[in-house]
Design an enzyme around this catalytic site. Structure first.
Site, PDB file in Angstrom:
ATOM      1  N   GLU A 182       0.805  -1.236   0.000  1.00  0.00           N
ATOM      2  CA  GLU A 182       0.000   0.000   0.000  1.00  0.00           C
ATOM      3  C   GLU A 182       0.835   1.284   0.000  1.00  0.00           C
ATOM      4  OE1 GLU A 182      -3.062  -0.624   2.982  1.00  0.00           O
ATOM      5  OE2 GLU A 182      -3.844  -2.332   1.863  1.00  0.00           O
ATOM      6  N   GLU A 299      -4.586  -8.378  -1.779  1.00  0.00           N
ATOM      7  CA  GLU A 299      -5.158  -8.283  -0.437  1.00  0.00           C
ATOM      8  C   GLU A 299      -6.531  -7.648  -0.560  1.00  0.00           C
ATOM      9  OE1 GLU A 299      -2.767  -6.421   2.829  1.00  0.00           O
ATOM     10  OE2 GLU A 299      -4.709  -5.630   3.477  1.00  0.00           O
TER      11      GLU A 299
END
Ligand SMILES: O=C(O)CCC(=O)C(=O)O
Ligand SMILES: [Fe+2]
Length: 757
Positions: A182, A299
């Site tokens: 991220e 994810e």
């Protein structure tokens, strides 16, 4: 299968079986393990317990079995803290300390260290459970954090490199090395620019090539493991110069775990559709670039900040999850990693007990049934049904996933395949459940077998963590054994076994009533309850009782002859007859087509007010089965008769070439008898067989038939298309054949012979 409350609506699903619109990896299902320590809390609740890579109990037997059940399950190791992990390799000359809470640090935790002994234990588990491991590397190492939220400078790969070399030296199998978590786009907490990320990914690829140069299997290079951002991804893909084999993105489209409207979003079809845009854009970006990289969801936890207890770990979340798996595959996503395998409020397994949550079983069913090739699938009729079809896994045929987002509406879904011949099947998807149907079409519709897997929450409660498969609760037993996932089998007719058993059950319950109660339903003229009709004194009576009821037309039903007990009797007879009517209609159409007639030829001859009769035959045990029959030799006067045999006691015989042949019991199959009216209409091409029922010395036998008859005032006769010089007309047209048949029976004549030309 009559669990549906509320309305019923129709719909149809069209599957284009001719070509695949995408393909997934065979092991599409992936789940994550994270680094969060027990001190990780969101909105005042701390949901991680001991579910971290650093402290998870690897000796838990359920855990091992749950992963083993997939063989292989992809497991992605990573999450927010992965970028702050230090691997305790030789080059790390400091004490190996765990993550500690510190709100002034990025992500509110200090750096944490992975001891190699723990890495050894983890690999022992992965090896034993047959998992395929994707390891997320510490992409923030060596960069300097700016006050504007960016991290600048190149990735320092020294620590990662020594960790990777240790892993290879130990022969630990790694399926892919992933860079960072991220940090793409505007990042979550901190971001890295796309061009820098691209050059770091090239460094990782070089490392992998070098470290694995003498290994046969080379792990995949994977990046960036962050949220999709069109421009960032475009630049990254372009500048990384094909160094990434897989481009990963994350999905948390439902908002924060604390959101009170999670459930509404999950069951809202347009909300779910919202995520298609991301999939589609990423697919487009990959297609329009020169890379051969594929897309994975690296994810996806749906609701961020650890999910929401009793939502993201309860039955309702399967609507989101299965829909995501379906949607992802239609956009050529190769692998889909669920946050998490265990930990937080969104684990496939319960964080403390390791017991599978409903989504675990959804994932396992997907893994077992959905093959690699994705088929274009369209559902029309209601937006509340989501439909996804793939070629079946490890078997010919198609697997269809139907998700009913509506709590109260039952959807009768017709299934059509776009194949040379259109096959139609009907089945139901009741309120708030998802179902997976595996169909094996062979040459003819008659041979089609189907397996059905219906998932429903216990007590219909969306927040339940207990899931039922085909009405049975799924539980791990005391030795941590994952239960088998067994389908309902339906043979061709599409009626589940359990429903056929229900019909047998109500028939039996009625017959067990006291004689006086049953006699309430007796009547002289052939309908209602009674024994063999007595027409002469010398007659040998059939050793059976029967209950005959007209089901259609509805306005000709005689409700006073329909048993009040068992209480479900009327409903079951009605519903069963409707299901069989559908089977009959399908058969009449298929037979017409096979004889090169218009599909509706026979059905239109029967007329709009055709009759449908239900008949229950009860054959009590008989001390002298050699002396008396349960039912004398006869052919049925119907168009066709669908016979549900007793499940255990055989008794039907059919006459062929002057010999009686036993008709064996196939518990979930239906016997179809062609009746005289069909022999007439097909000009004798299809014959109505002579059959009889014999008795058992010790046991009661019950059979149930549903038969159709032409509207009495309508003339039926041989179809024009079946009369020619070689095959002249065999029968004259007749009205009310049933009455003729009845008269002949009394006179001892063969009815169909009396109308022969
Ligand atoms: O009980 C059976 O198997 C045969 C029943 C039958 O032939 C009939 O009801 O017409
Ligand atoms: Fe019969």
């Amino acid at each position: 299968d009559s669990g549906g409350k509320g309305d019923t609506v129709g719909g149809s699903v069209l599957i284009d079986g001719k070509s695949a619109i995408g393909s997934t990896d065979t092991d599409f299902i992936c789940a994550t393990l994270d680094w969060w320590p027990p001190e990780k809390c969101d909105y005042g609740t701390c949901s991680w317990g001991h579910a971290s890579l650093l402290n998870l109990d690897l000796n838990n037997i359920i855990f091992l079995n749950a992963v083993k059940a997939f063989s292989p399950l992809k497991i992605r190791l990573g999450g927010t803290l992965q970028d702050k992990v230090i691997y305790d390799t030789e080059d790390h000359r400091q004490p190996c300390l765990p993550f500690t809470k510190n709100t002034s640090e990025l992500f509110s935790f200090t750096e944490g260290c992975l001891p190699l002994s723990r890495w050894d234990e983890l690999n022992k588990f992965f090896n034993e459970s047959g998992a395929r491991v994707i390891f997320g590397l510490n992409a923030l190492n060596g960069r300097s954090l700016q006050s504007d939220g960016s991290a600048v400078g190149a990735w320092d790969s020294t620590n990662a490199e020594s960790f990777m070399r240790y892993t290879v030296k130990k022969d630990y199998a790694i399926y892919g090395w992933e860079l960072g978590n991220e940090l793409s786009g505007s990042g979550v907490g901190v971001r890295v620019a796309a061009d820098q990320y691209a050059s770091d990914t090239m460094s990782l690829q070089k490392l992998v090539q070098d470290i694995y140069k003498s290994n046969e299997f080379k792990p995949l290079t994977i990046a960036p493991g962050g949220f999709f951002d069109a421009n960032w991804f475009k630049e990254f893909i372009k500048k990384s110069n094909k160094s990434a084999n897989v481009v990963t993105h994350h999905i948390y489209n439902l908002g924060p775990g604390v959101d009170e409207h999670l459930v509404e979003k999950i069951v809202d079809p347009s909300y779910l559709d919202g995520e298609a845009d991301t999939f589609s854009k990423l697919q487009g970006t990959l297609k329009s670039s020169t890379t051969s990289a594929t897309a994975w969801v690296g994810e996806a936890g749906g609701a961020y900040n650890s999910g929401h207890n009793l939502v993201t770990n309860a039955f309702v979340f399967s609507f989101w999850y299965l829909d995501q798996l379906g949607m992802g595959s239609t956009y050529d996503t190769k692998t889909y990693c669920r946050q998490t395998l265990i930990g937080g409020n969104y684990g496939l397994l319960n964080t403390t007990t390791f017991v599978p949550n409903p989504d675990y079983y959804s994932a396992l069913l997907w893994h077992r049934l959905m093959g690699e090739n994705v088929l274009s699938t369209n559902f029309s009729g209601t937006k509340k049904i989501r439909a996804y079809a793939h070629c079946a896994k490890h078997s010919p045929g198609i697997t269809l996933l139907l998700i009913n987002l509506d709590n109260t509406t039952t959807v009768e879904a017709k299934v059509a395949f776009n194949r040379p011949r259109t096959l139609r099947h009907k089945h139901k998807s009741h309120g708030h459940r998802s179902k997976v149907v595996r169909q094996h079409p062979r040459k003819k519709i008659i041979d089609m077998t189907r397996e059905e897997y219906h998932l429903m929450p216990k007590d219909g409660n969306l927040h339940s963590q207990i899931v039922m498969l085909n009405g049975k609760i799924l539980t791990v037993n005391s030795s941590g054994h994952i239960p088998p996932l067994e389908p309902l089998n339906a043979i061709g007719h599409g009626i589940p076994d359990s429903y056929l058993d229900k019909v047998r059950e109500v028939a039996k319950q009625f017959f067990s009533l006291p004689v006086d109660e049953k006699k309430k339903y007796s009547h002289e003229d052939g309908e209602g309850y009674g024994g063999d009709l007595i027409v002469s004194e010398k007659q040998v009576l059939d050793w059976s009782d029967r209950l005959v009821l007209k089901v259609l037309p509805v306005d000709e039903r005689r409700p006073n002859l329909w048993p009040e007990f068992p209480t479900e009797f009327r409903e079951v007879l009605h519903e069963y007859a409707m299901k069989i009517k559908y089977v009959l209609d399908t058969l009449f159409k298929a037979i017409a087509k096979s004889l090169n007639l218009e599909e509706d030829n026979f059905l239109s001859q029967f007329g709009d007010r055709a009759c449908l009769f239900g008949r229950f035959n009860f054959y009590p045990p008989c001390p002298r089965p050699d002396q008396v029959l349960g039912l004398k030799p006869h052919s049925d006067r119907s168009g066709m008769t669908v016979l549900l045999q007793d499940k255990e006691v055989e008794g039907l015989h059919v006459l062929k070439d002057n010999h009686w042949f036993r008709v064996p019991i196939i518990p979930h199959a239906l016997v179809v008898n062609v009746g005289d009216q069909m022999q007439i209409m097909t000009n004798g091409i299809i014959k109505s067989p002579i059959h009889r029922a014999v008795l058992n010395r010790n046991r009661l036998r019950i059979s149930v038939t549903i038969a159709n008859l032409a509207e009495p005032e309508k003339e039926i006769g041989p179809a024009e298309g079946l009369i020619d010089e070689k095959r002249p007309r065999l029968y004259r047209n007749v009205k009310n054949y049933a009455a003729i048949n009845f008269e002949c029976f009394q006179k001892g004549e063969v009815a169909i012979d009396t109308i022969k030309i």
